[in-house]
Design a protein around this motif. Structure first.
Motif, PDB file in Angstrom:
ATOM      1  N   GLU A 203      19.022  44.500  -8.140  1.00  0.00           N
ATOM      2  CA  GLU A 203      18.614  43.378  -7.650  1.00  0.00           C
ATOM      3  C   GLU A 203      17.590  42.584  -8.900  1.00  0.00           C
ATOM      4  O   GLU A 203      17.745  41.786  -9.091  1.00  0.00           O
ATOM      5  CB  GLU A 203      17.415  43.869  -6.571  1.00  0.00           C
ATOM      6  CG  GLU A 203      18.265  43.954  -5.335  1.00  0.00           C
ATOM      7  CD  GLU A 203      18.782  45.622  -5.166  1.00  0.00           C
ATOM      8  OE1 GLU A 203      19.285  45.829  -4.222  1.00  0.00           O
ATOM      9  OE2 GLU A 203      18.322  46.421  -6.274  1.00  0.00           O
ATOM     10  N   SER A 206      19.929  41.175 -11.309  1.00  0.00           N
ATOM     11  CA  SER A 206      20.577  39.820 -10.786  1.00  0.00           C
ATOM     12  C   SER A 206      19.412  38.923 -11.158  1.00  0.00           C
ATOM     13  O   SER A 206      19.681  37.772 -11.525  1.00  0.00           O
ATOM     14  CB  SER A 206      20.868  40.011  -9.449  1.00  0.00           C
ATOM     15  OG  SER A 206      21.336  38.877  -9.028  1.00  0.00           O
ATOM     16  N   GLN A 209      19.395  38.031 -14.760  1.00  0.00           N
ATOM     17  CA  GLN A 209      20.558  37.156 -15.292  1.00  0.00           C
ATOM     18  C   GLN A 209      20.403  35.610 -14.527  1.00  0.00           C
ATOM     19  O   GLN A 209      20.752  34.772 -15.349  1.00  0.00           O
ATOM     20  CB  GLN A 209      21.813  37.757 -14.850  1.00  0.00           C
ATOM     21  CG  GLN A 209      22.187  39.092 -15.501  1.00  0.00           C
ATOM     22  CD  GLN A 209      23.474  39.745 -15.188  1.00  0.00           C
ATOM     23  OE1 GLN A 209      23.383  40.311 -14.165  1.00  0.00           O
ATOM     24  NE2 GLN A 209      24.140  39.400 -15.851  1.00  0.00           N
ATOM     25  N   GLU A 210      20.016  35.638 -13.465  1.00  0.00           N
ATOM     26  CA  GLU A 210      19.747  34.297 -12.755  1.00  0.00           C
ATOM     27  C   GLU A 210      18.936  33.468 -13.424  1.00  0.00           C
ATOM     28  O   GLU A 210      19.024  32.221 -13.680  1.00  0.00           O
ATOM     29  CB  GLU A 210      19.392  34.291 -11.233  1.00  0.00           C
ATOM     30  CG  GLU A 210      20.633  34.789 -10.516  1.00  0.00           C
ATOM     31  CD  GLU A 210      19.989  35.042  -9.020  1.00  0.00           C
ATOM     32  OE1 GLU A 210      18.906  34.751  -8.562  1.00  0.00           O
ATOM     33  OE2 GLU A 210      20.990  35.552  -8.241  1.00  0.00           O
TER      34      GLU A 210
END
Length: 252
Positions: A203, A206, A209-210
């Protein structure tokens, strides 16, 4: 052996001027380091300005230095910022020590979801204080003229730092890209995120990276959280030197 460095208020002292060092720093210099009249020492304000000079007098909790040379640490195009996940035992403070020695400009304590250690209330404040003290002492040991800024951030705040950085990197053993193949931006903050012993959660990876962070590898093996940041900083310093020339050492 290089001159010992002490932190002090040096103001705008010029060559021939005298700087008086007092308090705990002076007490440590005189009673622990056994500095004596006639010795050459470095004094820095911890913000990039420094002088070299000879000790002209000492007391129990004071000593005076006559300035013989003006020094300084010029601003660099890149600021290396490390987000260091909390680690158990003394591994966090060891990480702060070696990252300071190899050139971190800022160190951010991060309580990752898989961090075993938890900073809450008074304990968190004391722990952050130890990180700051460790960075201060490592600055003196390594003869740096700038003390890295030390702070703490939540995962959400780390995401915001990623968005504002010129380049953000997440150290991850499964990343396809190697740090040695990166091209650094011309200037700005280069943010490194170092996970805890249990690794960065899917999580968290993610979310990072977003926000724009790039997963990278720094080794064929899996490094400890206490050493990964320093290894990455060393590699980034080489990249920066190859692209823009080495950082100038003002003490030479």
């Amino acid at each position: 052996m290089s001159d010992a460095l002490f932190l002090a208020e040096i103001g705008q002292a010029g060559i021939g001027g005298v700087v008086e060092v007092t308090g705990d720093e002076a007490r440590h210099a005189v009673t622990v380091k056994r500095t004596r009249v006639g010795e050459s020492v470095l004094l820095s304000d911890g913000a990039g300005r420094a002088v070299r000079g000879c000790i002209t007098s000492t007391g129990k909790d004071r000593f005076s230095v006559e300035v013989t040379e003006i020094l300084g640490s010029p601003a660099q195009p890149h600021r290396f910022v490390v987000v260091q996940a909390l680690a158990k035992g003394d591994r966090s403070e060891f990480a702060v020590e070696i990252m300071t020695e190899v050139g971190a400009d800022e160190i951010i304590a991060w309580q990752a979801s898989r961090s075993i250690v938890r900073w809450r209330g008074e304990r968190g404040a004391k722990s952050l204080g130890r990180w700051a003290a460790t960075a201060r002492e490592a600055t003196k040991q390594s003869r740096r003229f700038r003390i890295p800024r030390v702070s703490a951030a939540s995962t959400g705040q780390v995401v915001e730092r990623i968005r504002s950085a010129a380049l953000a990197l997440v150290l991850h053993e499964a990343a396809e890209q190697s740090i040695t193949h990166l091209t650094l931006p011309g200037e700005g903050d280069v943010l490194l995120i170092v996970g805890p012993e249990g690794g960065i959660s899917p999580e968290e990876l993610s979310w990072f990276q977003e926000a724009g962070a790039v997963p990278i590898r720094i080794s064929d093996g899996v490094l400890r959280t206490s050493t990964a940041g320093a290894v990455a900083l060393g590699q980034l310093s080489v990249l920066a030197a190859n692209q823009q020339g080495p950082r100038v050492d003002p003490r030479l």
